[in-house]
Design an enzyme around this catalytic site. Structure first.
Site, PDB file in Angstrom:
ATOM      1  CB  CYS A  84      -6.337  -1.723   9.793  1.00  0.00           C
ATOM      2  SG  CYS A  84      -8.048  -1.194   9.607  1.00  0.00           S
ATOM      3  CB  CYS A 161     -14.860  -2.230  13.441  1.00  0.00           C
ATOM      4  SG  CYS A 161     -13.930  -2.174  11.886  1.00  0.00           S
ATOM      5  CD  GLU A 316     -21.926  -9.468 -11.585  1.00  0.00           C
ATOM      6  OE1 GLU A 316     -21.553 -10.493 -10.979  1.00  0.00           O
ATOM      7  OE2 GLU A 316     -21.207  -8.455 -11.739  1.00  0.00           O
ATOM      8  CB  CYS A 391      -9.582  -3.257  -5.472  1.00  0.00           C
ATOM      9  SG  CYS A 391     -10.024  -5.000  -5.655  1.00  0.00           S
TER      10      CYS A 391
END
Length: 434
Positions: A84, A161, A316, A391
Site C-alpha cells: 500500500c 492485512c 486467452e 490497470c
C-alpha cells in the site's frame, strides 16, 4: 542542481503534490525529490537515498508539520510493506490523486483530448480484496510468509492485512503457524495465494520449485486441523497435489463461475461488478451482435455478454483459464460463446478472417498493455467500437495515442477505485471509430 545533493543529504521543505505511484513531490532549488508516504502540505525533513539525472528519491526522516489531508494508517506494516502507498491519505485525496494520475498521463504520454473522467468510488475501502499472494521465504529450515518490503528485496513477515481482512481476523496468523511446520531442507522459497470462498472458507495455492513428499501428509492434516481451509493446491513445474476442494464457485449476476486461486480474477468484487455492468450496458446501447473479448481469462465478461444474447468469442493464452471458461459456459448453459486458446496476436487475425463482421472488441490486457502487432491488427480490422480496460495508465496512454491518432476517438472514460489504499486504479475507455 544535482551537484548540491549527495546521498544521505538531509533536505527540509514542503510536499506540494503527489507523483504517479503515490510519492510526494518536494522541490529543492527547482530539482524534484520524490518522498514516499508523504502528503501534499506536509512540512518534512527527508534524507536523499538515490540520485538520478533529473530527480532524486528520499526517505522521510521527520514530519515537522503534518498535512490536513493525513489520516492514521491502521496497518502496523504501512511504510515498510510495499503493498500500500496511500493509507496515510484521506479517501477524497486518494480519489483526487487517481483522477489526476489518469488525466495527466493520458495528456502527457498520449497527447490525447480527454473528456471528463468519471470516478466510480468504492463503498468498501478495507477488507475488500478477494485474494492475496504472499511470498514464502526459507526460515529456520521451514518457511515464513509475508510481503516484499519497500526496498523490493526484504520480506516483511505479517500476521494481518487490513485490505484483505479485518485487523483482528486470525487467518494469516493461522497460516504462519501452519507453514512454520513444513520442513524445508532444501531452503527453497515459494509463493502462496490465499483466496476467499463465498462460504467463509479459504483456498490455499502453494507454488514451489520442487515438492517434498513428506509435506503431502502435513497438507492433508491441515484440512482436518483447520476447518477454515476448504482446499489446498500445491504445484511445482513437474507435480501437482490437489487436496480437498481447491475450486471456488462465485456468483456474479445470475451466473456461476468456477475457478482456482491460480486463475486471474479482479480483486474487488463490488467494483468489478460495476465494470461488468458497464460493459453489458454499453453493448446493449451499441446493439453489438458479434463481440471479441481479448485476454478473456476464465470468461466472466464473455459469458455475461453471452447471457444477454450476444455472440462472443473469447481469446486467452492461459490453458487453465480457457479450460475453466469452457466449463463455465457449460455450467451456465450458454451456447452463444466460444473460447480460443493461444496468443492474441496469433489467434486474432484468424478469428477476424472467419468472423468478418465484428462490431465490438473488448481488450483487457496485462499491465504491459497491447503489443504493437495486436494494435496493428486492430487498426486493420477497424471495429466500430472498442472497450479498453486497463490497470496501468501509462501503457493505456501509450496504446491510445496510436489508436486515436487518426482512427478512433475517446467517447467515454471511467475510472474505478478497484484498489483503495494503493496508488493503482482501473480505467475503462470506450473508443469509437471516427
Amino acid at each position: 542542481m544535482t551537484h548540491l545533493l549527495t546521498i544521505h543529504t538531509q533536505v527540509e521543505g514542503e510536499i506540494t503534490a503527489l507523483a504517479f505511484g503515490g510519492a510526494g513531490i518536494l522541490r529543492y532549488h527547482g530539482f524534484v525529490i520524490f518522498v514516499p508516504f508523504t502528503a501534499p502540505g506536509d512540512q518534512i525533513i527527508c534524507r536523499i537515498i538515490e540520485i538520478k539525472k533529473s530527480f532524486a528519491v528520499a526517505e522521510l526522516v521527520k514530519l515537522k508539520q503534518p498535512s490536513s489531508l493525513r489520516v492514521q494508517p491502521p496497518c502496523p506494516y504501512f511504510g515498510k510493506c510495499g503493498g500500500c502507498q496511500l493509507q496515510h491519505l484521506n479517501e477524497q485525496t486518494q480519489l483526487n490523486y487517481k483522477l489526476t494520475a489518469i488525466t495527466d498521463t493520458l495528456k502527457r504520454i498520449g497527447h490525447l483530448k480527454v473528456p471528463s473522467v468519471e470516478m466510480n468510488t468504492a463503498q468498501l475501502n478495507w477488507a475488500y480484496r478477494r485474494h492475496i499472494t504472499l511470498h514464502l521465504k526459507s526460515f529456520n529450515q521451514s518457511f515464513q510468509a509475508g510481503y516484499i518490503a519497500t526496498d523490493h528485496f526484504s520480506l516483511i513477515s505479517i500476521d494481518t492485512c487490513p485490505i484483505f481482512n479485518n485487523l483482528h481476523d486470525p487467518i494469516i496468523s493461522i497460516l504462519q503457524k501452519f507453514i512454520s511446520t513444513l520442513p524445508n531442507p532444501n531452503q527453497q522459497d515459494g509463493r502462496l495465494t490465499l483466496l476467499k470462498n463465498q462460504n467463509s472458507q479459504y483456498i490455499l495455492s502453494f507454488q514451489f520449485c520442487s515438492l517434498n513428499e513428506l509435506n503431502r501428509i502435513l497438507f492433508q492434516e491441515a484440512l482436518e486441523k483447520y476447518p477454515i481451509f476448504s482446499g489446498i493446491l500445491v504445484t511445482s513445474p513437474k507435480k501437482q497435489w490437489i487436496i480437498g476442494n481447491p475450486y471456488s464457485e462465485q456468483k456474479i449476476e445470475n451466473l456461476i463461475f468456477r475457478f482456482t486461486p491460480q486463475a486471474f480474477i479482479q480483486n474487488h468484487p463490488e467494483q468489478s461488478l460495476y465494470i461488468y455492468k458497464k460493459i453489458c450496458s454499453l453493448t446493449i446501447q451499441l446493439k453489438s451482435k458479434k463481440i471479441l473479448d481479448l485476454y478473456c481469462g476464465f470468461g466472466i465478461t464473455s459469458l455475461l455478454l453471452a447471457s444477454q444474447g450476444h455472440f462472443v468469442t473469447g481469446i486467452e493464452y492461459n490453458s487453465d483459464a480457457i479450460r475453466f471458461a469452457k466449463e463455465n459456459s457449460k455450467l451456465n448453459h450458454l451456447p452463444h460463446v466460444e473460447f480460443l486458446e493461444g496468443d492474441v496476436e496469433k489467434i486474432l487475425p484468424i478469428c477476424l478472417k472467419s468472423q468478418k463482421c465484428v462490431d465490438l472488441v473488448i481488450v483487457n490486457p496485462p499491465r504491459i498493455g497491447l503489443s504493437k502487432s495486436v494494435i496493428k491488427i486492430l487498426m486493420s480490422a477497424l471495429p466500430e467500437d472498442m472497450i479498453y480496460i486497463s490497470c496501468m495508465p501509462s501503457t493505456l496512454a501509450r496504446d491510445l495515442s496510436i489508436l486515436c491518432e487518426d482512427l478512433y476517438e475517446i467517447h467515454e472514460c471511467t475510472a474505478y477505485d478497484m484498489f483503495p489504499q494503493t496508488s493503482h486504479v482501473e480505467t475503462l475507455v470506450h473508443l469509437k471509430k471516427v
